[in-house]
Design a protein around this motif. Structure first.
Motif, PDB file in Angstrom:
ATOM      1  N   GLY A 179      -5.319  12.230  -1.588  1.00 19.17           N
ATOM      2  CA  GLY A 179      -6.340  11.289  -1.136  1.00 19.17           C
ATOM      3  C   GLY A 179      -6.744  10.518  -2.122  1.00 19.17           C
ATOM      4  O   GLY A 179      -7.354   9.445  -1.733  1.00 19.17           O
ATOM      5  N   LEU A 180      -6.853  10.983  -3.393  1.00 14.18           N
ATOM      6  CA  LEU A 180      -7.316  10.022  -4.470  1.00 14.18           C
ATOM      7  C   LEU A 180      -6.410   8.874  -4.622  1.00 14.18           C
ATOM      8  O   LEU A 180      -6.814   7.739  -4.872  1.00 14.18           O
ATOM      9  CB  LEU A 180      -7.511  11.155  -5.742  1.00 14.18           C
ATOM     10  CG  LEU A 180      -8.499  12.007  -5.943  1.00 14.18           C
ATOM     11  CD1 LEU A 180      -8.415  12.830  -7.199  1.00 14.18           C
ATOM     12  CD2 LEU A 180      -9.986  11.362  -5.476  1.00 14.18           C
ATOM     13  N   ALA A 181      -5.220   9.115  -4.723  1.00 11.77           N
ATOM     14  CA  ALA A 181      -4.080   8.056  -4.943  1.00 11.77           C
ATOM     15  C   ALA A 181      -4.476   7.059  -3.407  1.00 11.77           C
ATOM     16  O   ALA A 181      -4.529   5.791  -3.859  1.00 11.77           O
ATOM     17  CB  ALA A 181      -2.778   8.784  -4.901  1.00 11.77           C
ATOM     18  N   THR A 182      -4.525   7.614  -2.431  1.00 13.54           N
ATOM     19  CA  THR A 182      -4.594   6.584  -1.379  1.00 13.54           C
ATOM     20  C   THR A 182      -5.955   5.865  -1.339  1.00 13.54           C
ATOM     21  O   THR A 182      -6.033   4.536  -1.282  1.00 13.54           O
ATOM     22  CB  THR A 182      -4.771   7.607  -0.055  1.00 13.54           C
ATOM     23  OG1 THR A 182      -3.481   8.222   0.143  1.00 13.54           O
ATOM     24  CG2 THR A 182      -4.985   6.617   1.112  1.00 13.54           C
ATOM     25  N   ALA A 183      -7.159   6.379  -1.933  1.00 13.39           N
ATOM     26  CA  ALA A 183      -8.269   5.718  -1.903  1.00 13.39           C
ATOM     27  C   ALA A 183      -8.335   4.667  -2.848  1.00 13.39           C
ATOM     28  O   ALA A 183      -8.735   3.720  -3.129  1.00 13.39           O
ATOM     29  CB  ALA A 183      -9.401   6.654  -2.237  1.00 13.39           C
TER      30      ALA A 183
ATOM     31  N   PHE B 125       0.791  -1.241  -0.030  1.00 20.75           N
ATOM     32  CA  PHE B 125      -0.051   0.023   0.055  1.00 20.75           C
ATOM     33  C   PHE B 125       0.720   1.250   0.008  1.00 20.75           C
ATOM     34  O   PHE B 125       0.473   2.134  -0.784  1.00 20.75           O
ATOM     35  CB  PHE B 125      -1.025  -0.151   1.294  1.00 20.75           C
ATOM     36  CG  PHE B 125      -1.688   1.359   1.477  1.00 20.75           C
ATOM     37  CD1 PHE B 125      -2.711   1.568   0.615  1.00 20.75           C
ATOM     38  CD2 PHE B 125      -1.298   1.947   2.457  1.00 20.75           C
ATOM     39  CE1 PHE B 125      -3.543   2.560   0.830  1.00 20.75           C
ATOM     40  CE2 PHE B 125      -1.865   3.286   2.559  1.00 20.75           C
ATOM     41  CZ  PHE B 125      -3.165   3.578   1.807  1.00 20.75           C
ATOM     42  N   VAL B 126       1.859   1.263   0.920  1.00 21.56           N
ATOM     43  CA  VAL B 126       2.827   2.485   0.943  1.00 21.56           C
ATOM     44  C   VAL B 126       3.751   2.648  -0.345  1.00 21.56           C
ATOM     45  O   VAL B 126       3.822   3.655  -0.973  1.00 21.56           O
ATOM     46  CB  VAL B 126       3.560   2.251   2.153  1.00 21.56           C
ATOM     47  CG1 VAL B 126       4.576   3.655   2.312  1.00 21.56           C
ATOM     48  CG2 VAL B 126       2.729   2.413   3.463  1.00 21.56           C
ATOM     49  N   ARG B 127       4.089   1.516  -0.821  1.00 27.30           N
ATOM     50  CA  ARG B 127       5.108   1.588  -1.857  1.00 27.30           C
ATOM     51  C   ARG B 127       4.215   2.224  -3.124  1.00 27.30           C
ATOM     52  O   ARG B 127       4.582   3.027  -3.913  1.00 27.30           O
ATOM     53  CB  ARG B 127       5.499   0.391  -2.324  1.00 27.30           C
ATOM     54  CG  ARG B 127       6.597  -0.216  -1.208  1.00 27.30           C
ATOM     55  CD  ARG B 127       7.136  -1.518  -1.800  1.00 27.30           C
ATOM     56  NE  ARG B 127       8.150  -2.076  -0.825  1.00 27.30           N
ATOM     57  CZ  ARG B 127       9.186  -3.005  -0.932  1.00 27.30           C
ATOM     58  NH1 ARG B 127       9.101  -3.796  -1.989  1.00 27.30           N
ATOM     59  NH2 ARG B 127       9.909  -3.293   0.025  1.00 27.30           N
ATOM     60  N   ALA B 128       2.968   1.462  -3.308  1.00 25.02           N
ATOM     61  CA  ALA B 128       2.137   1.952  -4.595  1.00 25.02           C
ATOM     62  C   ALA B 128       1.675   3.306  -4.437  1.00 25.02           C
ATOM     63  O   ALA B 128       1.761   4.090  -5.412  1.00 25.02           O
ATOM     64  CB  ALA B 128       1.052   1.179  -4.636  1.00 25.02           C
ATOM     65  N   THR B 129       1.312   3.771  -3.251  1.00 26.60           N
ATOM     66  CA  THR B 129       1.025   5.323  -2.850  1.00 26.60           C
ATOM     67  C   THR B 129       2.153   6.053  -3.413  1.00 26.60           C
ATOM     68  O   THR B 129       2.017   7.378  -3.856  1.00 26.60           O
ATOM     69  CB  THR B 129       0.624   5.318  -1.488  1.00 26.60           C
ATOM     70  OG1 THR B 129      -0.505   4.431  -1.332  1.00 26.60           O
ATOM     71  CG2 THR B 129       0.036   6.787  -1.298  1.00 26.60           C
TER      72      THR B 129
ATOM     73  N   MET C 188      -1.191  24.831  -5.752  1.00 27.75           N
ATOM     74  CA  MET C 188      -0.407  23.535  -5.651  1.00 27.75           C
ATOM     75  C   MET C 188      -0.365  22.831  -4.451  1.00 27.75           C
ATOM     76  O   MET C 188      -0.547  21.520  -4.695  1.00 27.75           O
ATOM     77  CB  MET C 188       1.102  24.015  -5.944  1.00 27.75           C
ATOM     78  CG  MET C 188       1.503  24.702  -6.968  1.00 27.75           C
ATOM     79  SD  MET C 188       1.422  23.809  -8.644  1.00 27.75           S
ATOM     80  CE  MET C 188       3.017  23.067  -8.539  1.00 27.75           C
ATOM     81  N   ALA C 189      -0.462  23.423  -3.465  1.00 28.01           N
ATOM     82  CA  ALA C 189      -0.799  22.422  -2.208  1.00 28.01           C
ATOM     83  C   ALA C 189      -2.151  21.991  -2.391  1.00 28.01           C
ATOM     84  O   ALA C 189      -2.197  20.687  -1.899  1.00 28.01           O
ATOM     85  CB  ALA C 189      -0.578  23.493  -1.130  1.00 28.01           C
ATOM     86  N   GLY C 190      -3.162  22.629  -2.660  1.00 34.59           N
ATOM     87  CA  GLY C 190      -4.548  21.982  -2.673  1.00 34.59           C
ATOM     88  C   GLY C 190      -4.365  21.081  -3.637  1.00 34.59           C
ATOM     89  O   GLY C 190      -4.949  19.698  -3.393  1.00 34.59           O
ATOM     90  N   SER C 191      -4.036  20.864  -4.894  1.00 31.18           N
ATOM     91  CA  SER C 191      -3.925  19.804  -5.570  1.00 31.18           C
ATOM     92  C   SER C 191      -3.259  18.717  -5.158  1.00 31.18           C
ATOM     93  O   SER C 191      -3.661  17.430  -5.573  1.00 31.18           O
ATOM     94  CB  SER C 191      -3.609  20.274  -6.956  1.00 31.18           C
ATOM     95  OG  SER C 191      -2.125  20.699  -6.996  1.00 31.18           O
ATOM     96  N   ALA C 192      -2.027  18.967  -4.402  1.00 34.36           N
ATOM     97  CA  ALA C 192      -1.249  17.837  -4.062  1.00 34.36           C
ATOM     98  C   ALA C 192      -2.098  16.960  -2.867  1.00 34.36           C
ATOM     99  O   ALA C 192      -2.015  15.785  -2.897  1.00 34.36           O
ATOM    100  CB  ALA C 192       0.124  18.466  -3.452  1.00 34.36           C
ATOM    101  N   MET C 193      -2.640  17.836  -1.994  1.00 36.09           N
ATOM    102  CA  MET C 193      -3.682  16.986  -0.961  1.00 36.09           C
ATOM    103  C   MET C 193      -4.771  16.199  -1.633  1.00 36.09           C
ATOM    104  O   MET C 193      -4.970  15.345  -1.353  1.00 36.09           O
ATOM    105  CB  MET C 193      -4.242  18.167  -0.009  1.00 36.09           C
ATOM    106  CG  MET C 193      -3.203  18.803   0.790  1.00 36.09           C
ATOM    107  SD  MET C 193      -2.009  17.613   1.915  1.00 36.09           S
ATOM    108  CE  MET C 193      -3.467  17.137   2.667  1.00 36.09           C
TER     109      MET C 193
END
Length: 445
Positions: A182-186, A21-25, A173-178
Motif C-alpha cells: 500500500g505504501l509503495a503504491t501510494a 506505475f506498475v514497473r516502479a511498484t 510477514m503477510a501484514g507487513s507485505a500488505m
C-alpha cells in the motif's frame, strides 16, 4: 550470441508491464517479497525445524518413560497410577491394550515437518516398535508403542509439539507485505503525478493547443523534464514567430517593386512583350502568396469546437461553385477542437489538388477510437507509391515544366500536412478505390 541476447531482451521487454506505475511498484515490492519468502523459508527450515524437533524429542521421552514404567511395574494398580500421572503431569491420554499388536506403519509425509520430526525422534530415542498417526481428531497425535504384553496408545496434544508463534510470524510477514504494498503504491502514484501532468501538457502542445505556464514539481528529474519542456515551448514559439515575421517582411519588400513594375507596364504600349511581362508579374504574385500561406501555417488562430461534417460541407460548397464534382459523406459525432480556418485551407488544398487531376472527388469522415479520420479520394491518375513522400516537400512538383495550368508552386500538399501535424495528426497518401489518389487524415481527439 549477440543476436540471441538481443532476441531474448526483446521477448523479456514484451513480457514486462507497459506502464511506469506498475514497473516502479514491482521494482519496490518484488525484492521485498523475495526477501520475505527467503526469510520464511529459513524460518521454517531452520528455526521451526529446531523447535519442533526439540518438542518432539520431549514428547517421545515421555512416551518412553511411560513404556518403561509399565514394563518395570506391571499390574492394574500401577497402570492406573501411570495413566493418572500421564494425564495430570504430561497432558497425555494413555490407554493399555493387553494382547494387541500394532497396525501396519506408513511412510511419513514429506511435506509435514511435525510428522518428520516425530518420526526421527521415535527412531532415535524410543528403541521400540511404534505406530504414528498425526491426523486424529481433537487436535492430538497418536503414538502407539508395542510392549511385551500388548500395546500402549498415547494421545499427545498438538500444543506440546509446536508453538503458535510460527503463525504469528506468518501473520506479521503477510501484514507487513500488505502495508508495504500500500505504501509503495501510494508513493509511486504520487511520484508519477508530475510525469502524467507533463505528458498531458505535451500532448496538448502536439495537438496545437495553447499551453499555459506551469510550475515544474516532483522529483529532481521530473522538474528537469518540466523545465526542459518549457524551454522547448518557448523556442518553438520564437521560431514560428521569427519565420512569420521574416516572410511578412519579404512579402512587403517584394510587393513594392511588383507595384512599380505594374505601373511601368501600364505605361507601355500593348504588345507581345508587355503581355509576357504581365504574365511574369502575375506568376510572381501567385508565388509570393503561396510562400506567405506556407509561412503563416495556422497563424495565431485559436482552436475552437468544430463539427468536421459541417467543415467538409463548407469546403465542398466552395469547390462546387468553381464547377467541381464533390461528394461528402460522414457518420457519427465529429465534434473536435480545431483551428477552423487552417483546417479549411488544408482540406481545400487537397480538394483543389484532386480536382486539378481528376473529375470527381469524394470526402468521407468517421470517428475512430482515439481520432477522427478524413479521406479525400479522386479518380485521377494518382501518384506513384515511390514518389508520394516527395510531393510533401516545399516547392516540389511532379510536373517539371512548372506550367501554372497543371499546378501551383508546389506548396499545397506541404501546407496541408503542416496544418494536420500542427493539430497533432498525420496525413498520408494511398491508392484510392476510385482509381486515383487517396489522402488520409487522422486528427487525434
Amino acid at each position: 550470441m549477440a543476436w540471441r541476447r538481443l532476441r531474448l531482451g526483446r521477448k523479456l521487454g514484451k513480457m514486462a508491464p507497459r506502464t511506469l506505475f506498475v514497473r516502479a511498484t514491482l521494482a519496490i515490492v518484488v525484492p521485498t517479497i523475495l526477501l520475505q519468502v527467503i526469510a520464511t523459508y529459513v524460518f521454517y527450515e531452520q528455526l521451526w525445524d529446531n523447535v519442533t524437533g526439540r518438542l518432539a524429542r520431549s514428547v517421545v521421552g515421555d512416551v518412553r518413560m511411560i513404556a518403561a514404567l509399565h514394563t518395570e511395574f506391571p499390574g492394574d494398580v500401577n497402570s492406573e497410577w501411570i495413566i493418572q500421572r500421564a494425564r495430570s503431569d504430561m497432558r497425555m491420554t494413555v490407554t493399555f491394550k493387553p494382547g494387541a499388536t500394532l497396525p501396519e506403519r506408513r511412510a511419513p509425509a514429506f511435506y509435514s515437518i511435525l510428522e518428520r520430526e516425530l518420526t526421527n525422534a521415535l527412531e532415535s530415542d524410543l528403541k521400540l516398535p511404534y505406530f504414528l498417526d498425526t491426523a486424529p481428531t481433537e487436535r492430538r497425535v497418536l503414538i502407539a508403542v508395542q510392549v511385551p504384553d500388548g500395546v500402549i496408545e498415547v494421545l499427545a496434544p498438538l500444543s506440546r509439539l509446536y508453538t503458535t508463534s510460527s503463525w504469528a510470524f506468518l501473520a506479521a510477514m503477510a501484514g507487513s507485505a500488505m502495508v508495504l504494498f500500500g505504501l509503495a503504491t501510494a508513493f509511486v502514484r504520487h511520484e508519477l503525478q508530475p510525469i502524467r501532468k507533463l505528458a498531458k501538457i505535451a500532448d496538448a502542445l502536439g495537438k496545437g493547443r495553447d499551453v499555459a505556464d506551469f510550475e515544474p514539481e516532483g522529483s529532481l528529474e521530473a522538474r528537469q523534464a518540466g523545465r526542459a519542456f518549457l524551454t522547448m515551448r518557448e523556442r518553438l514559439r520564437r521560431q514560428i514567430q521569427q519565420r512569420t515575421e521574416m516572410l511578412a517582411g519579404v512579402s512587403h519588400d517584394l510587393r513594392t517593386p511588383l507595384t512599380r513594375m505594374k505601373l511601368g507596364l501600364a505605361m507601355l504600349d500593348d504588345g507581345p512583350e508587355r503581355r509576357e511581362l504581365e504574365a511574369d508579374v502575375v506568376d510572381m504574385e501567385r508565388m509570393i502568396e503561396g510562400y506567405l500561406a506556407f509561412a503563416r501555417g495556422e497563424g495565431d488562430e485559436e482552436p475552437t469546437p468544430v463539427d468536421v461534417g459541417e467543415l467538409l460541407e463548407d469546403v465542398a460548397s466552395g469547390a462546387r461553385r468553381d464547377g467541381g464534382i464533390v461528394v461528402v459523406g460522414f457518420t457519427g459525432d465529429l465534434a473536435i477542437n480545431l483551428r477552423p480556418t487552417a483546417m479549411k485551407r488544408c482540406l481545400s488544398n487537397l480538394v483543389v489538388n484532386a480536382l486539378r487531376h481528376g473529375h470527381r472527388v469524394e470526402m468521407r469522415a468517421r470517428r475512430r477510437k482515439t481520432a477522427i479520420e478524413i479521406t479525400v479520394d479522386d479518380d485521377g491518375p494518382g501518384i506513384p507509391a515511390d514518389r508520394r513522400e516527395e510531393v510533401f516537400r516545399p516547392f516540389f512538383r511532379l510536373d517539371a515544366s512548372r506550367n501554372p495550368m497543371t499546378g501551383g508552386v508546389g506548396l499545397g500538399l506541404t501546407i496541408a500536412r503542416d496544418v494536420v501535424r500542427s493539430h497533432g495528426g498525420e496525413l498520408h497518401l494511398e491508392d484510392s478505390p476510385m482509381g486515383g489518389l487517396r489522402a488520409r487524415l487522422r486528427l487525434p481527439v
